[in-house]
Design a protein around this motif. Sequence first.
Motif, short mmCIF file in Angstrom:
data_model
loop_
_atom_site.label_atom_id
_atom_site.label_comp_id
_atom_site.label_asym_id
_atom_site.label_seq_id
_atom_site.Cartn_x
_atom_site.Cartn_y
_atom_site.Cartn_z
N GLU A 99 -57.16 7.96 10.35
CA GLU A 99 -56.01 7.51 9.58
C GLU A 99 -56.29 7.54 8.08
N TRP A 100 -57.52 7.23 7.69
CA TRP A 100 -57.84 7.19 6.26
C TRP A 100 -57.79 8.57 5.63
N TYR A 101 -58.17 9.58 6.40
CA TYR A 101 -58.09 10.95 5.86
C TYR A 101 -56.64 11.42 5.80
N GLY A 102 -55.83 10.97 6.76
CA GLY A 102 -54.40 11.26 6.68
C GLY A 102 -53.74 10.59 5.49
N ILE A 103 -54.11 9.33 5.24
CA ILE A 103 -53.59 8.60 4.08
C ILE A 103 -54.01 9.30 2.79
N ALA A 104 -55.27 9.72 2.73
CA ALA A 104 -55.77 10.40 1.52
C ALA A 104 -54.99 11.68 1.25
N SER A 132 -45.08 12.60 9.60
CA SER A 132 -44.98 13.15 10.96
C SER A 132 -45.98 14.27 11.20
N LEU A 133 -46.50 14.88 10.13
CA LEU A 133 -47.49 15.95 10.29
C LEU A 133 -48.86 15.41 10.68
N LEU A 134 -49.08 14.12 10.55
CA LEU A 134 -50.40 13.56 10.86
C LEU A 134 -50.69 13.57 12.35
N GLY A 135 -49.68 13.81 13.16
CA GLY A 135 -49.93 13.97 14.59
C GLY A 135 -50.83 15.15 14.89
N MET A 136 -50.94 16.10 13.96
CA MET A 136 -51.80 17.27 14.15
C MET A 136 -53.28 16.89 14.13
N ILE A 137 -53.62 15.72 13.59
CA ILE A 137 -55.03 15.28 13.59
C ILE A 137 -55.16 14.03 14.46
N SER A 138 -54.33 13.98 15.51
CA SER A 138 -54.44 12.96 16.56
C SER A 138 -54.17 11.54 16.07
N ILE A 139 -53.33 11.39 15.06
CA ILE A 139 -52.87 10.07 14.64
C ILE A 139 -51.54 9.79 15.33
N SER A 181 -49.98 24.50 -2.45
CA SER A 181 -50.48 24.72 -1.08
C SER A 181 -49.74 23.81 -0.12
N PRO A 182 -49.58 24.23 1.14
CA PRO A 182 -48.81 23.44 2.12
C PRO A 182 -49.51 22.12 2.45
N LEU A 183 -48.72 21.08 2.72
CA LEU A 183 -49.28 19.78 3.07
C LEU A 183 -50.08 19.85 4.35
N LEU A 184 -49.62 20.63 5.33
CA LEU A 184 -50.34 20.72 6.60
C LEU A 184 -51.74 21.27 6.40
N VAL A 185 -51.88 22.26 5.52
CA VAL A 185 -53.21 22.81 5.22
C VAL A 185 -54.08 21.74 4.56
N GLN A 186 -53.51 20.96 3.66
CA GLN A 186 -54.28 19.91 3.00
C GLN A 186 -54.72 18.83 3.99
N ILE A 187 -53.87 18.52 4.96
CA ILE A 187 -54.24 17.53 5.98
C ILE A 187 -55.41 18.06 6.81
N MET A 188 -55.35 19.33 7.18
CA MET A 188 -56.44 19.92 7.97
C MET A 188 -57.75 19.93 7.19
N ILE A 189 -57.68 20.27 5.91
CA ILE A 189 -58.89 20.29 5.07
C ILE A 189 -59.44 18.87 4.92
N ALA A 190 -58.54 17.91 4.69
CA ALA A 190 -58.98 16.52 4.52
C ALA A 190 -59.66 16.00 5.77
N TYR A 191 -59.15 16.38 6.95
CA TYR A 191 -59.70 15.85 8.20
C TYR A 191 -60.94 16.60 8.66
N VAL A 238 -52.68 12.14 -2.10
CA VAL A 238 -52.99 13.19 -3.08
C VAL A 238 -51.80 14.14 -3.22
N PHE A 239 -51.16 14.47 -2.11
CA PHE A 239 -50.00 15.37 -2.15
C PHE A 239 -48.84 14.73 -2.91
N THR A 240 -48.55 13.48 -2.60
CA THR A 240 -47.45 12.78 -3.27
C THR A 240 -47.77 12.54 -4.74
#
Length: 341
Positions: A212-217, A285-292, A180-190, A221-223
Motif C-alpha cells: 500500500e505504501w508504494y501505491g500511495i507513493a 483503482s489501478l492499484l489493484g494491479m499490485i494486489s491492493i 509517462s502513464p500512471l500504471l507504468v509508474q505504479i509498476m516501477i514503484a512496486y 508523486v503523480f498527483t
Amino acid sequence: MEFKTSNIQRLSNPTAYWFSVAGFVALMLFCIGAVYYATYAVDYQWRWFKVPKYFVYHETIKLYADGNGEVSKIVRKDKMADLVIKYDDAGEETYTVPKDSYSDTLNEGDFITAGDLLSEYPGGLKAGLISVGLWITLKISMVATILGILLGIIGGVARVSNTPVLKWSAITYVEIIRGSPLLVQIMIAYFVLGTTVNKILMMHGFAKLNSEWYGIAALAVFTGAYVVEIVRAGIESIHPGQVEAARSAGMTYFQCMYHIILPQALKTILPPLAGQFINLIKDSSLLGMISIRELTKATREGITTSLQTFELWILCAILYLLMTFTLSMFVQYLERRTATK
C-alpha cells in the motif's frame, strides 16, 4: 419603448422551469429503462438482496484439526466447552468453544485427522468485501492527497524560483511524471523501488513495507506533478509588485510565499485542485494491479465469486460517485469560506 427579453429570461419563468424539470426526470427514467431493458435482453436476474453482505455480515467460525491425533477429553461448562486434542506430533491443544457448536458424534477417545471439522459456530459482525475495499480506497486517497499537496506546493514554489537547481529540478520532475502513464509508474514503484527498498530494510533487520505504501507513493508523486503546475499558475496570477513589496520589507523569498502569495493564490487554485483530487480517487483503482484490495479490485473479486455483475459494478460506481461528490462539495465550501475573507 419595447424591451427585448433574452433567452435566459424566457426560461426563468415558472412554466419553463417545470418543463425543464420534467425533461430531466424523463431523461433519467429513460436511462434507467435502457439499463433495465439491456439486462432483460440478456436474461439477467437481479439479486440486490445479496448485496448487503458485501458491506457487513455475520461471520461463521469454523475450527479444524491441525493434525492427526485423538480427543483426549471434553470438559463441559455452563455455556462453553474445552476440547482437549492430543496430537501425535505437537502434544495436547485445548480449544474453548460454545457447548453446542461441536458435533454430537465427537466423543472422548475418537481419532481425528488433519482438517477434520471440530466446531462451527456464529461469530460477530464483520466488514464485508466492499466495505474493506472502500476503506482502503479512502485511506490511500487521503494519504496520497496530503502528500501530493505537499509535493505540489514545494514544487510550485521551486518552479517559479530564479534559482536554477530548484527551477530545473521542478521542471524535470513535472515533465517526466506527466509524460509517462500512471500504471507504468505504479509498476516501477512496486516492482523496482519496492523490491530495492524491501531488500535494504531486510538486510538491516527491519520489516518489509506493505505494498500500500508504494501505491500511495506512486499516486502522490503523480498527483504532485499536476499540483505543481496548478500552484505555479496560482502564484503567477498574483501581481509581481506584491513580491517586490514583501522583499523590500525584509522578507525572505519563502517567507513572502508563505505569508503573502500562497494565501491569495489559494482562491485561484482550489477549483483545479478539486478536479485533480477527484481524479486521484478514481486513479486509485489501478492499484489493484499490485494486489491492493481497493474498491475496484474488491468488486472484481465479489463478481468472480457471486456472478452479480450488474449489481456490484453499479454499486461500485455509486460509491465512487459518493466519494467524489463529497469531495467536490467540501471544496466548494472552502471556496465560499475563502471568498468571504
